[in-house]
Design a protein around this motif. Structure first.
Motif, PDB file in Angstrom:
ATOM      1  N   CYS A 117       0.808  -1.221   0.000  1.00 19.95           N
ATOM      2  CA  CYS A 117       0.000   0.000   0.000  1.00 19.95           C
ATOM      3  C   CYS A 117       0.840   1.269   0.000  1.00 19.95           C
ATOM      4  O   CYS A 117       0.461   2.259  -0.636  1.00 19.95           O
ATOM      5  N   HIS A 146      -0.024   5.006  -1.138  1.00 21.49           N
ATOM      6  CA  HIS A 146      -0.611   5.751  -0.022  1.00 21.49           C
ATOM      7  C   HIS A 146       0.428   6.435   0.857  1.00 21.49           C
ATOM      8  O   HIS A 146       0.067   7.266   1.683  1.00 21.49           O
ATOM      9  N   PHE A 181       1.338   8.728 -10.950  1.00 20.28           N
ATOM     10  CA  PHE A 181       0.071   8.024 -10.711  1.00 20.28           C
ATOM     11  C   PHE A 181      -0.858   8.954  -9.922  1.00 20.28           C
ATOM     12  O   PHE A 181      -0.395   9.666  -9.045  1.00 20.28           O
ATOM     13  N   PRO A 182      -2.170   8.970 -10.253  1.00 22.42           N
ATOM     14  CA  PRO A 182      -3.082   9.867  -9.521  1.00 22.42           C
ATOM     15  C   PRO A 182      -2.990   9.645  -8.012  1.00 22.42           C
ATOM     16  O   PRO A 182      -2.984   8.500  -7.560  1.00 22.42           O
ATOM     17  N   PRO A 239      -3.862   9.062  -4.281  1.00 20.28           N
ATOM     18  CA  PRO A 239      -5.031   8.633  -3.516  1.00 20.28           C
ATOM     19  C   PRO A 239      -5.348   9.676  -2.442  1.00 20.28           C
ATOM     20  O   PRO A 239      -4.476  10.474  -2.092  1.00 20.28           O
ATOM     21  N   PRO A 240      -6.567   9.645  -1.930  1.00 22.14           N
ATOM     22  CA  PRO A 240      -6.892  10.595  -0.854  1.00 22.14           C
ATOM     23  C   PRO A 240      -6.102  10.233   0.402  1.00 22.14           C
ATOM     24  O   PRO A 240      -5.749   9.077   0.604  1.00 22.14           O
ATOM     25  N   TYR A 297      -5.540   9.202   4.189  1.00 27.69           N
ATOM     26  CA  TYR A 297      -6.356   8.405   5.118  1.00 27.69           C
ATOM     27  C   TYR A 297      -6.863   9.263   6.269  1.00 27.69           C
ATOM     28  O   TYR A 297      -7.666   8.824   7.061  1.00 27.69           O
ATOM     29  N   ARG A 343     -13.948  11.381   5.912  1.00 31.56           N
ATOM     30  CA  ARG A 343     -14.696  10.282   5.292  1.00 31.56           C
ATOM     31  C   ARG A 343     -13.937   8.951   5.401  1.00 31.56           C
ATOM     32  O   ARG A 343     -14.520   7.904   5.660  1.00 31.56           O
ATOM     33  N   ILE A 344     -12.622   9.007   5.242  1.00 25.66           N
ATOM     34  CA  ILE A 344     -11.853   7.761   5.272  1.00 25.66           C
ATOM     35  C   ILE A 344     -11.540   7.348   6.709  1.00 25.66           C
ATOM     36  O   ILE A 344     -11.473   6.158   7.013  1.00 25.66           O
ATOM     37  N   LEU A 362     -14.167   4.962   7.893  1.00 19.39           N
ATOM     38  CA  LEU A 362     -14.273   3.587   7.375  1.00 19.39           C
ATOM     39  C   LEU A 362     -13.934   2.584   8.477  1.00 19.39           C
ATOM     40  O   LEU A 362     -12.987   2.784   9.229  1.00 19.39           O
ATOM     41  N   ILE A 364     -12.450  -1.352   4.925  1.00 19.74           N
ATOM     42  CA  ILE A 364     -11.112  -1.277   4.332  1.00 19.74           C
ATOM     43  C   ILE A 364     -10.763  -2.630   3.694  1.00 19.74           C
ATOM     44  O   ILE A 364     -10.197  -2.686   2.603  1.00 19.74           O
ATOM     45  N   VAL A 399     -12.313  -2.701   0.376  1.00 22.40           N
ATOM     46  CA  VAL A 399     -11.555  -1.926  -0.626  1.00 22.40           C
ATOM     47  C   VAL A 399     -10.368  -2.753  -1.132  1.00 22.40           C
ATOM     48  O   VAL A 399     -10.105  -2.799  -2.339  1.00 22.40           O
ATOM     49  N   TYR A 420      -6.609  -5.997  -4.665  1.00 20.76           N
ATOM     50  CA  TYR A 420      -5.369  -6.676  -4.267  1.00 20.76           C
ATOM     51  C   TYR A 420      -5.655  -8.099  -3.795  1.00 20.76           C
ATOM     52  O   TYR A 420      -4.837  -8.705  -3.127  1.00 20.76           O
TER      53      TYR A 420
HETATM   54  C1  HEC Z   1      -1.291   1.762  -7.313  1.00 26.42           C
HETATM   55  C2  HEC Z   1      -1.625   2.678  -6.248  1.00 26.42           C
HETATM   56  C3  HEC Z   1      -2.375   2.147  -5.033  1.00 26.42           C
HETATM   57  C4  HEC Z   1      -2.036   1.090  -4.227  1.00 26.42           C
HETATM   58  C5  HEC Z   1      -0.817   0.199  -4.330  1.00 26.42           C
HETATM   59  C6  HEC Z   1      -3.053   1.014  -3.205  1.00 26.42           C
HETATM   60  N1  HEC Z   1      -3.987   1.993  -3.392  1.00 26.42           N
HETATM   61 FE1  HEC Z   1      -5.565   2.394  -2.184  1.00 26.42          FE
HETATM   62  N2  HEC Z   1      -6.138   3.873  -3.432  1.00 26.42           N
HETATM   63  C7  HEC Z   1      -5.458   4.299  -4.554  1.00 26.42           C
HETATM   64  C8  HEC Z   1      -6.216   5.356  -5.219  1.00 26.42           C
HETATM   65  C9  HEC Z   1      -5.797   6.082  -6.488  1.00 26.42           C
HETATM   66  C10 HEC Z   1      -7.371   5.551  -4.445  1.00 26.42           C
HETATM   67  C11 HEC Z   1      -8.515   6.508  -4.746  1.00 26.42           C
HETATM   68  C12 HEC Z   1      -9.489   5.710  -5.586  1.00 26.42           C
HETATM   69  C13 HEC Z   1     -10.629   6.534  -6.132  1.00 26.42           C
HETATM   70  O1  HEC Z   1     -11.369   7.113  -5.322  1.00 26.42           O
HETATM   71  O2  HEC Z   1     -10.777   6.550  -7.371  1.00 26.42           O
HETATM   72  C14 HEC Z   1      -7.282   4.628  -3.314  1.00 26.42           C
HETATM   73  C15 HEC Z   1      -8.218   4.558  -2.303  1.00 26.42           C
HETATM   74  C16 HEC Z   1      -8.081   3.795  -1.153  1.00 26.42           C
HETATM   75  C17 HEC Z   1      -8.954   3.874   0.001  1.00 26.42           C
HETATM   76  C18 HEC Z   1     -10.130   4.820   0.179  1.00 26.42           C
HETATM   77  C19 HEC Z   1     -11.370   4.199  -0.388  1.00 26.42           C
HETATM   78  C20 HEC Z   1     -12.525   5.148  -0.303  1.00 26.42           C
HETATM   79  O3  HEC Z   1     -13.543   4.796   0.284  1.00 26.42           O
HETATM   80  O4  HEC Z   1     -12.423   6.251  -0.876  1.00 26.42           O
HETATM   81  C21 HEC Z   1      -8.490   2.960   0.887  1.00 26.42           C
HETATM   82  C22 HEC Z   1      -9.075   2.634   2.274  1.00 26.42           C
HETATM   83  C23 HEC Z   1      -7.344   2.313   0.314  1.00 26.42           C
HETATM   84  N3  HEC Z   1      -7.121   2.846  -0.931  1.00 26.42           N
HETATM   85  C24 HEC Z   1      -6.615   1.334   0.914  1.00 26.42           C
HETATM   86  C25 HEC Z   1      -5.531   0.687   0.305  1.00 26.42           C
HETATM   87  C26 HEC Z   1      -4.814  -0.399   0.925  1.00 26.42           C
HETATM   88  C27 HEC Z   1      -5.109  -0.967   2.283  1.00 26.42           C
HETATM   89  C28 HEC Z   1      -3.834  -0.769   0.043  1.00 26.42           C
HETATM   90  C29 HEC Z   1      -2.835  -1.896   0.172  1.00 26.42           C
HETATM   91  C30 HEC Z   1      -3.384  -3.232   0.228  1.00 26.42           C
HETATM   92  C31 HEC Z   1      -3.919   0.104  -1.111  1.00 26.42           C
HETATM   93  N4  HEC Z   1      -4.982   0.962  -0.916  1.00 26.42           N
HETATM   94  C32 HEC Z   1      -3.077   0.072  -2.198  1.00 26.42           C
HETATM   95  C33 HEC Z   1      -4.265   3.802  -5.018  1.00 26.42           C
HETATM   96  C34 HEC Z   1      -3.612   2.705  -4.498  1.00 26.42           C
END
Ligand code: HEC
Length: 165
Positions: free
Chosen positions: A78, A82, A97-98, A100-101, A103, A107-108, A111, A116, A119, A130
């Motif tokens: 992650c 993140h 890469f765009p 992510p918001p 944590y 809102r997050i 959760l 989680i 997700v 994943y």
């Molecule tokens: C390749 C990049 C990437 C990886 C690696 C990644 N994420 Fe994310 N994650 C994102 C992006 C981009 C968003 C926003 C998605 C959107 O809203 O379109 C996101 C959103 C989230 C959210 C918020 C969801 C919501 O309700 O808005 C959570 C929680 C999260 N990720 C947990 C994880 C966890 C835990 C891992 C590891 C297992 C992980 N992510 C791995 C890119 C990634």
């Protein structure tokens, strides 16, 4: 040898057949396969009953060992996006890469661990699933670590400077 393997293969195929329905008569020795049904969206097609059970809330009990396992897995799977503190500033993001918001937004923060886990299992928006890389038990471990990250951030007075050990 080749014959022996052929016979073995036939036996194995026969063993896979549930035997509950009649096979259509066929002239070859091949077992007729039923077509695979497409997996409905949001499901884990390769999931076994045990895997589904492992994903059912409330999941394994939160222990220090579980959280530390989650920390380790989070760093691998992650943090590249993140960031090590969950602020959405991982390495991959710095390469375009765009983002992510964070944590640490309301809102997050709201959760639950189960949400989680969902997700991680299903992905969300731009984030891929994943499920093929992170085992169900580890998804809970990561989810509890994310909750811990959020709690630490909330507890620190300044927020920004708190480093994750
Ligand atoms: C390749 C990049 C990437 C990886 C690696 C990644 N994420 Fe994310 N994650 C994102 C992006 C981009 C968003 C926003 C998605 C959107 O809203 O379109 C996101 C959103 C989230 C959210 C918020 C969801 C919501 O309700 O808005 C959570 C929680 C999260 N990720 C947990 C994880 C966890 C835990 C891992 C590891 C297992 C992980 N992510 C791995 C890119 C990634």
């Amino acid at each position: 040898m080749r014959l022996a393997l052929g016979v073995l293969g036939t036996l194995l195929m026969a063993a896979c057949d549930s035997g509950t329905e009649e096979l259509a008569p066929v002239s070859s020795t091949r077992v007729v396969q039923r077509p695979y049904l497409p997996a409905p969206p949001g499901t884990v097609p390769r999931g076994t009953a045990a895997q589904f059970a492992a994903l059912a809330p409330p999941g394994p009990q939160r222990t220090p060992e579980l959280v530390s396992r989650g920390h380790e897995r989070f760093m691998i799977f992650c943090s590249p996006c993140h960031g090590v503190s969950g602020r959405g500033d991982g390495r991959v993001v710095s390469r375009g890469f765009p983002a992510p918001p964070t944590y640490h937004q309301e809102r997050i923060r709201a959760l639950s661990p189960a949400q989680i886990v969902t997700v991680i299992t299903e992905g969300k928006g731009l984030m891929a699933s994943y499920a093929d890389r992170v085992l169900p038990e580890d998804r809970w471990a990561i989810a509890h670590f994310v909750k811990e990250l959020q709690a630490r951030e909330g507890a620190s007075s300044t927020g920004r400077e708190s480093a994750v050990p």
